[in-house]
Scaffold this active site. Structure first.
Site, PDB file in Angstrom:
ATOM      1  N   GLU A 114      26.733  -4.629  -4.595  1.00  0.00           N
ATOM      2  CA  GLU A 114      27.728  -4.908  -5.628  1.00  0.00           C
ATOM      3  C   GLU A 114      27.834  -3.736  -6.604  1.00  0.00           C
ATOM      4  OE1 GLU A 114      27.302  -8.766  -7.399  1.00  0.00           O
ATOM      5  OE2 GLU A 114      27.287  -9.781  -5.453  1.00  0.00           O
ATOM      6  N   GLU A 142      22.192  -6.934 -14.781  1.00  0.00           N
ATOM      7  CA  GLU A 142      21.975  -7.775 -13.598  1.00  0.00           C
ATOM      8  C   GLU A 142      23.172  -7.571 -12.660  1.00  0.00           C
ATOM      9  OE1 GLU A 142      22.108 -11.999 -14.017  1.00  0.00           O
ATOM     10  OE2 GLU A 142      23.103 -11.938 -15.970  1.00  0.00           O
TER      11      GLU A 142
END
Length: 680
Positions: A416, A407
């Site tokens: 990210e 995740e």
């Protein structure tokens, strides 16, 4: 003046000789404040510019309130002076002096705001005077510009009146909108939701009387007012009381009824309450370690982890047929295990599928790894779980994975560094391995938000180590609230995993099998894995110390399917992107930036999404991204907006660049990552 559990409602009154009585009367009927002139309209006391002429029958003489009462109970109204636009110099100067003195008097009384009404697009002179007033002195008076939704006397678009005024005043943060509801509603109502509406003026003449004789709004008016109430707007009732039997109290009761109906919030809205339009810096997951409280917030999301459990469940059913479920064990590697929610969901998925799994929980945050090791001896003691404290990009895995679960997504999907992280995991994947997620796509849409623009302008120059423009060259995680989306989001960048195209840049490592699978299963079940204190210098990889359950040291080179080669990171050019998109603007508006979202396929049709049209109901782990523009760009109906976006990398960092090329060119924002980068 705002209230959290009831509508904040004011009462508009004309000039009164007894303010105290007016305030008491409005309070008895449930109103929180009054909007009143501080000078009797129709008088011309300022022709000689004599400050003393403010008093003596011209201005209210009952100035007996303290500053706190003025600041909480009264909003001033500026007198309307048509001579501000007069071609006769003497009349114009006289009107200007009168405006100055009223403004200064409002500041003297410490009123929170003053309402300035504009009645046409010819508002340059009053805008100039208001702008001067905002930049002089040490007062904190806000300006509420009163504009009707629909022009009564002409076919002009009143949004242009407001837009001209706020543009002349440089989008000042203390200028808000007092939007007056009209009987006729224009077709472009949603455009107003991107404006800084402070109050909604509702004339009593707009109300209808229901069968019981009580005032109500039409359904269209109701819905519009409810939408504005969600923006934390206050309401001001104006005009004569048309319900003589019940008085003005029934208007307030009805408005509070609408307010309560607007507060039916879903899980996402409840979670994000208080975060609306609040700027947050995106995470730097490879450079920083998250705190336990941050993990805890993410773990509250029930929807996301249910989706992950479903994805693992379906994947295991596809990988291991019923006929082989007793003999075959699937190797699952959770990359970025955090405090263990994905491990937990993977184990639940395996239990539902009735499949055997051997699971590795890989986490670079050593503090989180401590908790994971504790969970191995408690919650997961009956499962085959190994904790690895290492960066996944440099970990020397002891065997190949059937499934990798992660995740690592940001609000824009790839912001990210999920692509870079999962590239590092390609080394220890079986040829038919599955990544969960399998793919994700970022989405972008142009938005108008005076609020967000001013929030960013407010932080310009606060960081002395950055140039002033850095604030507008940074991506922000925001619960975008006070905004209007100009067109539907369009796809931007897509990434697929596993990325087998990397093979040519990063050849698969060599393996050997000095120890049989049977020995491996015996020796390495329920083991703890720790890495050395630091990676070796010059980019060398970490070496993990592997221990069995009795804490006897095992030579990792003797494990089945042990990686022999030193993992090396490929160049990152394959993760750069460039995309140009265009759209047609449906009406005149102002562009302040772009909203960013993602849509992710975890496994086949199991998806999670924050893209507005496909948003996973109840999921709140991610707020959108806001991509700002240095200068707002006016857009006209039917024009083509063309925008360019780049995802760039030099092997050490990743950054984004963006610009508008049509209908007018903006600067390229964040060139070479000068203001904002994500470190690899």
């Amino acid at each position: 003046m705002a209230s959290r559990n009831r509508v904040s409602c004011g009462l508009d009154i004309e000039f009164t000789e007894d303010l105290e009585e007016s305030i008491e009367n409005s309070s008895r009927n449930g109103y929180d404040f009054i909007c009143a002139n501080v000078v009797r309209q129709g008088c011309t006391p300022f022709e000689t510019a004599n400050l003393c002429n403010k008093l003596g029958g011209v201005t209210d003489t009952s100035f007996l309130f303290n500053s706190q009462e003025w600041a909480s109970l009264v909003v001033g109204k500026l007198s309307y002076f048509p001579d501000l636009t007069s071609v006769v110099t003497e009349k114009r100067i006289c009107a200007e002096e009168a405006v100055k003195q009223e403004l200064h008097f409002v500041a003297f009384l410490s009123l929170p705001a003053i309402i300035v009404e504009i009645k046409s697009k010819n508002c340059s002179n009053i805008a100039r005077m208001i702008n001067t007033f905002l930049y002089e002195g040490h007062h904190n008076v806000h300006i509420w510009v009163k504009v009707p939704l629909h022009s009564r006397n002409c076919e002009e678009d009143t949004w242009h009146w407001w837009n001209k005024f706020r543009t002349l005043c440089s989008h000042h943060s203390r200028i808000g909108l007092a939007l007056e509801l009209t009987a006729d509603l224009p077709s472009q109502l949603e455009r107003w939701q991107g404006e800084p509406i402070r109050v909604v003026y509702i004339p009593t003449s707009v109300f209808l009387m229901n069968q019981k004789g009580f005032p109500v709004l039409s359904r269209a008016h109701q819905q519009f007012v409810k939408n504005l109430m969600k923006l934390n707007c206050q309401i001001v009732l104006s005009g004569p009381n048309l319900n003589n039997a019940e008085g003005i109290l029934v208007y307030h009761q009805y408005l509070d009824h609408l307010f309560q109906g607007a507060q039916n919030l879903g899980e996402y809205e409840k979670f994000s309450k208080g975060y609306e339009d609040h700027l947050q810096a995106p995470l730097q997951p490879l450079m920083d370690n998250l705190e336990s409280s941050t993990y805890e917030i993410f773990e509250r999301d029930p929807i996301k982890y249910k989706k992950y459990e479903e994805a693992v469940y379906r994947c295991l059913l596809d990988q291991i047929p019923d006929s082989a479920k007793e003999q075959q064990t699937a190797v699952i590697m959770v990359l970025g295990a955090g405090r263990g929610p994905l491990v937990r969901m993977s184990l639940r998925g395996a239990k539902r599928a009735q499949r055997k799994v051997r699971l590795y929980a890989v986490e670079k945050n050593r503090n989180a790894a401590v908790l994971l090791q504790h969970l191995c001896t408690t919650e997961w003691k009956d499962y085959d779980v190994t904790v690895v404290s290492s960066d996944m990009r440099f970990w020397k895995a002891p065997e190949l994975a059937d499934i990798v679960v992660s995740e690592l997504l940001g609000s824009l999907g790839d912001n990210e560094l999920s692509p870079e992280c999962l590239d590092g995991a390609n080394r220890f994947l079986k040829p038919d391995a599955v990544s969960i997620p399998q793919s994700y796509t970022s989405y972008i849409s142009p938005i108008s938000s005076h609020k967000l623009y001013n929030e960013i302008k407010g932080v310009m120059g606060l960081d002395k180590n950055k140039t002033p423009e850095a604030a507008f060259e940074t991506l922000y995680v925001v619960r975008i609230h006070n905004y209007h989306e100009l067109t539907e989001p369009v796809p931007l960048f897509t990434f697929n995993h596993p990325n087998w195209d990397l093979d040519s840049q990063n050849p698969k490592p060599e393996f050997h099998a000095d120890v049989s699978a049977e020995v491996w299963d015996k020796k390495f079940s329920k083991k703890d894995v720790k890495d050395k204190e630091d990676m070796e210098t010059n980019g060398k990889t970490e070496v993990n110390q592997i221990q069995d359950s009795q804490h006897n040291h095992i030579d990792p080179t003797k494990a089945n399917n042990q990686i022999k080669s030193t993992p090396t990171m490929p160049t990152n050019s394959h993760n750069t992107r460039y995309q140009q998109f265009s759209c047609t603007i449906p009406f005149d508006t102002m562009l302040h930036g772009f909203g960013g979202y993602f849509r992710c396929a975890l496994y086949k049709d199991v998806e999670i999404s924050i893209e507005p049209k496909t948003h996973s109901p109840g999921m709140f782990s991610w707020f959108p991204i806001f991509v700002p523009l240095m200068n707002p760009i006016p857009l006209t109906e039917g024009c083509t907006l063309q925008t360019d976006f780049w995802r760039c990398s030099n092997g050490k960092k990743v950054w984004y660049e963006w610009c508008v090329t049509s209908p007018q060119a903006s600067q390229i924002h964040n060139p070479n990552g000068r203001s904002y980068t994500i470190g690899l």
